[in-house]
Design an enzyme around this catalytic site. Structure first.
Site, PDB file in Angstrom:
ATOM      1  CG  ASP A 127       3.278   3.482   4.785  1.00  0.00           C
ATOM      2  OD1 ASP A 127       2.211   3.971   4.359  1.00  0.00           O
ATOM      3  OD2 ASP A 127       3.594   2.291   4.647  1.00  0.00           O
ATOM      4  CG  ASP A 149      -0.748   4.519   2.332  1.00  0.00           C
ATOM      5  OD1 ASP A 149      -1.906   4.468   2.780  1.00  0.00           O
ATOM      6  OD2 ASP A 149      -0.217   3.559   1.749  1.00  0.00           O
ATOM      7  CG  ASP A 153       0.330   1.378   7.128  1.00  0.00           C
ATOM      8  OD1 ASP A 153      -0.460   1.829   7.988  1.00  0.00           O
ATOM      9  OD2 ASP A 153       0.170   1.549   5.900  1.00  0.00           O
ATOM     10  NE  ARG A 206      -6.882   1.585   5.936  1.00  0.00           N
ATOM     11  CZ  ARG A 206      -6.204   1.472   4.806  1.00  0.00           C
ATOM     12  NH1 ARG A 206      -4.906   1.732   4.798  1.00  0.00           N
ATOM     13  NH2 ARG A 206      -6.818   1.096   3.698  1.00  0.00           N
TER      14      ARG A 206
END
Length: 312
Positions: A127, A149, A153, A206
């Protein structure tokens, strides 16, 4: 010449109580903290600690892990391996427009009172920024591209987070909020995050994808040619989507995603240009803080001119 279609939504579901909100015309980029990270005592990072400038990975890692408040200034490009921990009471801020973290990312885990600003994140292997078991975090005026990724997050009982004035491009999985449907024991009543004045330039999905958090506040963001979807509200979440500018985005927002069930989403005062209408429903808890919202029609120019690195 093609004809562009402009639409603005009115309130499409139920907001339980209205927050103290001021709507204004176009304005310049703000560098003041707004949103959920103002709650729980506020977010000041390293505060007034004397700044330390780092130019190597070893110096950066050491400074971020050290105990006590610190203001860490990143100069130049630093290559990291994997996810590197950021402890409590830290401000990590880039110098100028070229400060870059590449190869790895920052792990804000079991920490509180952290600010990450003015950094370029590129080519991360996991991330870009991971927030877990942490509170009072402000992620502001960064640029993210070409990672593996998630860019940002937030998960595992984290709370009181603001993600503001960042730019995301050339990336797929942008921002996940809540990592799984079966983590309600930790996440219910938490995962309260504000996303405002971010610029999504050709990213895929997202923006954010939300579980459990209620209310999650998504306002005054610029969605430009998002190829997948904008916002998804799933698994007991409550998301307020207001005053955003959706351009060339077929699926601005919806309820449910993948195997996750539909949750609550209220949409109001958004602008749509060559975009779908979005799908809303249900009710969302009230926003507890005051905030100033730009008119949706001004968001494109305001955000594209003010988001990302090199503005501070």
């Amino acid at each position: 010449m093609s004809t562009k279609t402009f639409r603005t939504t009115v309130l499409s579901a139920v907001l339980l109580t209205c927050a103290a909100v001021t709507v204004q015309p176009a304005s310049a980029a703000s560098f003041a903290l707004t949103g959920w990270a103002t709650q729980g005592g506020g977010t000041t990072g390293g505060g007034g600690a004397a700044p330390t400038t780092v130019t190597t990975s070893s110096a950066l890692i050491s400074a971020m892990k050290a105990a006590g408040p610190a203001v860490i200034k990143v100069s130049g490009s630093i290559s990291l391996s994997g996810m590197q921990k950021v402890t409590s009471n830290k401000t990590v801020i880039g110098v100028g427009s070229g400060a870059t973290i590449t190869g790895g990312g920052l792990n804000i885990s079991e920490s509180s009172n952290v600010i990450i600003r003015n950094l370029n994140f590129k080519n991360w292997s996991d991330d870009g920024i991971n927030v877990q078991y942490s509170t009072r975090v402000w992620i502001d005026h960064n640029t993210f591209s070409n990672g593996y990724d998630g860019a940002v997050d937030i998960k595992r009982a984290s709370d009181y987070v603001t993600v503001s004035w960042n730019k995301f491009f050339s990336h797929n999985k942008t921002m996940l909020l809540g990592h799984s449907d079966d983590n309600g024991g930790e996440d219910r009543g938490k995962l309260r995050v504000t996303y405002h004045h971010n610029w999504f330039a050709g990213t895929n999905q997202r923006h954010p994808r939300v579980r459990f958090g209620n209310p999650v506040h998504v306002y005054n963001n610029y969605y430009a040619s998002v190829s997948g979807y904008g916002v998804a509200s799933t698994k007991e979440a409550g998301v307020l989507v207001e005053g955003n500018y959706f351009e060339n985005t077929k699926d601005p927002f919806h309820r449910g995603e993948g195997d996750s069930p539909a949750a609550n989403l209220v949409a109001r005062s958004n602008q749509f240009v060559n975009s779908g209408a979005g799908a809303a429903g249900g009710s969302v808890k009230s926003i507890p803080y005051s905030y100033t919202m730009d008119s949706a029609s001004s968001v494109k120019s305001t955000v594209s001119g003010g988001a990302g690195t090199g503005k501070i």
